[in-house]
Design an enzyme around this catalytic site. Structure first.
Site, PDB file in Angstrom:
ATOM      1  N   SER A   8     -14.361  -2.892  60.575  1.00 27.54           N
ATOM      2  CA  SER A   8     -12.985  -3.326  60.330  1.00 27.54           C
ATOM      3  C   SER A   8     -12.185  -3.340  61.639  1.00 27.54           C
ATOM      4  O   SER A   8     -12.543  -4.064  62.561  1.00 27.54           O
ATOM      5  CB  SER A   8     -12.373  -2.405  59.257  1.00 27.54           C
ATOM      6  OG  SER A   8     -11.144  -2.880  58.808  1.00 27.54           O
ATOM      7  N   ASP A  36     -14.171 -10.332  50.622  1.00 24.18           N
ATOM      8  CA  ASP A  36     -13.310  -9.467  51.447  1.00 24.18           C
ATOM      9  C   ASP A  36     -11.858  -9.953  51.352  1.00 24.18           C
ATOM     10  O   ASP A  36     -11.563 -11.085  51.760  1.00 24.18           O
ATOM     11  CB  ASP A  36     -13.810  -9.527  52.901  1.00 24.18           C
ATOM     12  CG  ASP A  36     -13.129  -8.499  53.800  1.00 24.18           C
ATOM     13  OD1 ASP A  36     -11.973  -8.128  53.513  1.00 24.18           O
ATOM     14  OD2 ASP A  36     -13.754  -8.086  54.787  1.00 24.18           O
ATOM     15  N   HIS A  64     -14.436  -5.582  51.403  1.00 22.80           N
ATOM     16  CA  HIS A  64     -14.225  -5.099  52.768  1.00 22.80           C
ATOM     17  C   HIS A  64     -15.046  -3.839  53.036  1.00 22.80           C
ATOM     18  O   HIS A  64     -15.380  -3.547  54.188  1.00 22.80           O
ATOM     19  CB  HIS A  64     -12.727  -4.842  52.999  1.00 22.80           C
ATOM     20  CG  HIS A  64     -12.354  -4.727  54.445  1.00 22.80           C
ATOM     21  ND1 HIS A  64     -12.456  -5.783  55.318  1.00 22.80           N
ATOM     22  CD2 HIS A  64     -11.886  -3.681  55.175  1.00 22.80           C
ATOM     23  CE1 HIS A  64     -12.067  -5.391  56.525  1.00 22.80           C
ATOM     24  NE2 HIS A  64     -11.718  -4.118  56.462  1.00 22.80           N
TER      25      HIS A  64
HETATM   26  C1  MLT Z   1      -7.187  -4.958  61.616  1.00 24.45           C
HETATM   27  O1  MLT Z   1      -6.013  -4.641  61.591  1.00 24.45           O
HETATM   28  O2  MLT Z   1      -7.921  -4.786  62.596  1.00 24.45           O
HETATM   29  C2  MLT Z   1      -7.723  -5.607  60.379  1.00 24.45           C
HETATM   30  O3  MLT Z   1      -6.678  -5.964  59.535  1.00 24.45           O
HETATM   31  C3  MLT Z   1      -8.705  -4.695  59.707  1.00 24.45           C
HETATM   32  C4  MLT Z   1      -8.036  -3.421  59.255  1.00 24.45           C
HETATM   33  O4  MLT Z   1      -7.974  -2.490  60.029  1.00 24.45           O
HETATM   34  O5  MLT Z   1      -7.590  -3.380  58.103  1.00 24.45           O
END
Ligand code: MLT
Length: 202
Positions: free
Chosen positions: A103, A153, A184
């Protein structure tokens, strides 16, 4: 150089590639140690905690909203992370690591690949999205990248992960992109695919 709170686990098996573990929003340096051990048993593990706080949750760079990044901060933080890895390599005597990012951690790993390709020997990007709208022309020179996306996701649209795969391929990376029947969150399939992939490239 900027210091990161981190964990370092030395290798217990010669020849296994060091991993740079990069957690998701709200995670920390402990989160991915187990994942790293499953993906590549015996590898050295270098696991920093993101230095940005969002309502108390550690991250690797600032965002303006979900999926909308502060790109100046992305660039600055990616370089800062690159310096940390260079220092840690000297301190611990490890080779360039393979990033394993989830992520937000996958997004900073993607930024690092585009901005400072020499820092990483490859990357496993779990639920990553395009980190920079106008990245510099990187020379990834066959660097292996595994991108695992979730078909359902809610944070990363399919078009976005496809764009990231194309961007990295155009920069010369050797990209394997798989879209899993997942959201996700990570699944056992992610772990199995990552383990097989690293066994073949490292
Ligand atoms: C981010 O902010 O890098 C993406 O939205 C993934 C997350 O951290 O939720």
């Amino acid at each position: 150089a900027t210091s990161f709170i981190h964990r370092f686990e030395p290798a217990s098996r010669a020849g296994s590639p060091p991993l740079l573990l990069l957690h998701g929003t709200g995670g920390d340096e402990n989160d991915l140690l187990g994942l790293g051990q499953m993906i590549s048993p015996g590898s050295a593990l270098l696991s920093p905690r993101g230095r940005v706080l969002e309502h108390g949750m550690p991250r690797f760079f600032r965002r303006l909203a979900e999926g909308v990044f502060d790109e100046e901060d992305v660039r600055r933080r990616a370089l800062e992370l690159g310096d940390f890895v260079a220092d840690a390599r000297q301190r611990h005597g490890i080779t360039a690591p393979v990033a394993v990012g989830f992520s937000n951690g996958a997004n900073i790993a993607a930024a690092l690949l585009l901005l400072k390709p020499d820092v990483l020997s490859g990357a496993i990007l779990l639920r990553a999205m395009v980190p920079l709208t106008d990245p510099p022309k990187a020379e990834l020179d066959g660097k292996p990248v595994l991108l695992l996306s979730g078909q359902a996701d809610p944070i990363v649209p399919a078009t976005n992960s496809a764009r990231l795969a194309a961007l990295l391929s155009q920069a010369g990376a050797s990209v394997t992109h798989k879209v899993l029947p997942a959201g996700h969150q990570l699944t056992q399939t992610d772990v199995a695919l990552a383990r097989d992939w690293i066994g073949n490239v490292a």
